[in-house]
Scaffold this motif. Structure first.
Motif, PDB file in Angstrom:
ATOM      1  N   LEU A 270       0.819  -1.208   0.000  1.00 49.58           N
ATOM      2  CA  LEU A 270       0.000   0.000   0.000  1.00 49.58           C
ATOM      3  C   LEU A 270       0.859   1.267   0.000  1.00 49.58           C
ATOM      4  O   LEU A 270       0.534   2.249  -0.666  1.00 49.58           O
ATOM      5  CB  LEU A 270      -0.940  -0.004   1.209  1.00 49.58           C
ATOM      6  N   ALA A 271       1.971   1.230   0.741  1.00 43.62           N
ATOM      7  CA  ALA A 271       2.854   2.390   0.788  1.00 43.62           C
ATOM      8  C   ALA A 271       3.500   2.647  -0.574  1.00 43.62           C
ATOM      9  O   ALA A 271       3.586   3.795  -1.021  1.00 43.62           O
ATOM     10  CB  ALA A 271       3.925   2.186   1.858  1.00 43.62           C
ATOM     11  N   VAL A 272       3.946   1.606  -1.236  1.00 46.50           N
ATOM     12  CA  VAL A 272       4.552   1.757  -2.562  1.00 46.50           C
ATOM     13  C   VAL A 272       3.513   2.268  -3.560  1.00 46.50           C
ATOM     14  O   VAL A 272       3.785   3.173  -4.353  1.00 46.50           O
ATOM     15  CB  VAL A 272       5.167   0.418  -3.040  1.00 46.50           C
ATOM     16  N   HIS A 273       2.304   1.739  -3.509  1.00 49.77           N
ATOM     17  CA  HIS A 273       1.243   2.175  -4.419  1.00 49.77           C
ATOM     18  C   HIS A 273       0.902   3.652  -4.176  1.00 49.77           C
ATOM     19  O   HIS A 273       0.752   4.423  -5.138  1.00 49.77           O
ATOM     20  CB  HIS A 273       0.002   1.296  -4.227  1.00 49.77           C
ATOM     21  N   ALA A 274       0.796   4.069  -2.903  1.00 50.43           N
ATOM     22  CA  ALA A 274       0.485   5.465  -2.592  1.00 50.43           C
ATOM     23  C   ALA A 274       1.607   6.397  -3.033  1.00 50.43           C
ATOM     24  O   ALA A 274       1.353   7.495  -3.554  1.00 50.43           O
ATOM     25  CB  ALA A 274       0.226   5.621  -1.095  1.00 50.43           C
ATOM     26  N   ALA A 275       2.862   5.980  -2.858  1.00 51.15           N
ATOM     27  CA  ALA A 275       3.989   6.812  -3.270  1.00 51.15           C
ATOM     28  C   ALA A 275       4.029   6.966  -4.785  1.00 51.15           C
ATOM     29  O   ALA A 275       4.287   8.065  -5.305  1.00 51.15           O
ATOM     30  CB  ALA A 275       5.296   6.202  -2.763  1.00 51.15           C
ATOM     31  N   ARG A 276       3.747   5.888  -5.514  1.00 51.96           N
ATOM     32  CA  ARG A 276       3.733   5.985  -6.980  1.00 51.96           C
ATOM     33  C   ARG A 276       2.577   6.866  -7.472  1.00 51.96           C
ATOM     34  O   ARG A 276       2.723   7.625  -8.428  1.00 51.96           O
ATOM     35  CB  ARG A 276       3.610   4.600  -7.601  1.00 51.96           C
ATOM     36  N   ALA A 277       1.419   6.773  -6.818  1.00 50.83           N
ATOM     37  CA  ALA A 277       0.273   7.593  -7.217  1.00 50.83           C
ATOM     38  C   ALA A 277       0.560   9.075  -6.964  1.00 50.83           C
ATOM     39  O   ALA A 277       0.215   9.931  -7.779  1.00 50.83           O
ATOM     40  CB  ALA A 277      -0.977   7.160  -6.448  1.00 50.83           C
ATOM     41  N   THR A 278       1.200   9.374  -5.841  1.00 48.50           N
ATOM     42  CA  THR A 278       1.526  10.766  -5.529  1.00 48.50           C
ATOM     43  C   THR A 278       2.568  11.303  -6.498  1.00 48.50           C
ATOM     44  O   THR A 278       2.437  12.425  -7.001  1.00 48.50           O
ATOM     45  CB  THR A 278       2.046  10.883  -4.085  1.00 48.50           C
ATOM     46  N   ALA A 279       3.591  10.534  -6.788  1.00 46.97           N
ATOM     47  CA  ALA A 279       4.633  10.987  -7.714  1.00 46.97           C
ATOM     48  C   ALA A 279       4.087  11.079  -9.136  1.00 46.97           C
ATOM     49  O   ALA A 279       4.457  11.972  -9.898  1.00 46.97           O
ATOM     50  CB  ALA A 279       5.826  10.035  -7.665  1.00 46.97           C
ATOM     51  N   GLY A 280       3.179  10.196  -9.502  1.00 46.29           N
ATOM     52  CA  GLY A 280       2.627  10.208 -10.852  1.00 46.29           C
ATOM     53  C   GLY A 280       1.645  11.334 -11.085  1.00 46.29           C
ATOM     54  O   GLY A 280       1.374  11.715 -12.232  1.00 46.29           O
ATOM     55  N   SER A 281       1.101  11.932 -10.034  1.00 47.63           N
ATOM     56  CA  SER A 281       0.133  13.004 -10.218  1.00 47.63           C
ATOM     57  C   SER A 281       0.794  14.295 -10.676  1.00 47.63           C
ATOM     58  O   SER A 281       0.107  15.210 -11.124  1.00 47.63           O
ATOM     59  CB  SER A 281      -0.631  13.250  -8.915  1.00 47.63           C
TER      60      SER A 281
END
Length: 70
Positions: free
Chosen positions: A10-21
């Motif tokens: 979940l942490a990796v997914h949230a970090a990728r979503a934040t960086a991808g935005s």
């Protein structure tokens, strides 16, 4: 302390979503339309009544004594 693999995922997914935005091709979500105030009329009437009350209660300048010239 135990390691929970789901929390890591979940942490990796949230970090990728934040960086991808921040990418230039990120999807754009429009802002919601502002809604009309529900109590606009009541608010205007209340404000008018309070202003009238404030004008009525506002202290007047003291009247000065005038000496009579006889």
């Amino acid at each position: 302390m135990t390691f929970d693999p789901i929390a890591g995922q979940l942490a990796v997914h949230a970090a990728r979503a934040t960086a991808g935005s921040a990418r230039p091709d990120a999807p754009v979500v429009p802002d919601p339309e502002p809604r009309e105030p529900r109590l606009a009329g009541t608010r205007l009437r209340s404000a008018a009544a309070l202003h009238a009350l404030a004008r009525w209660m506002e202290p007047r300048p003291a009247e000065t004594c005038r000496t009579s010239r006889a």
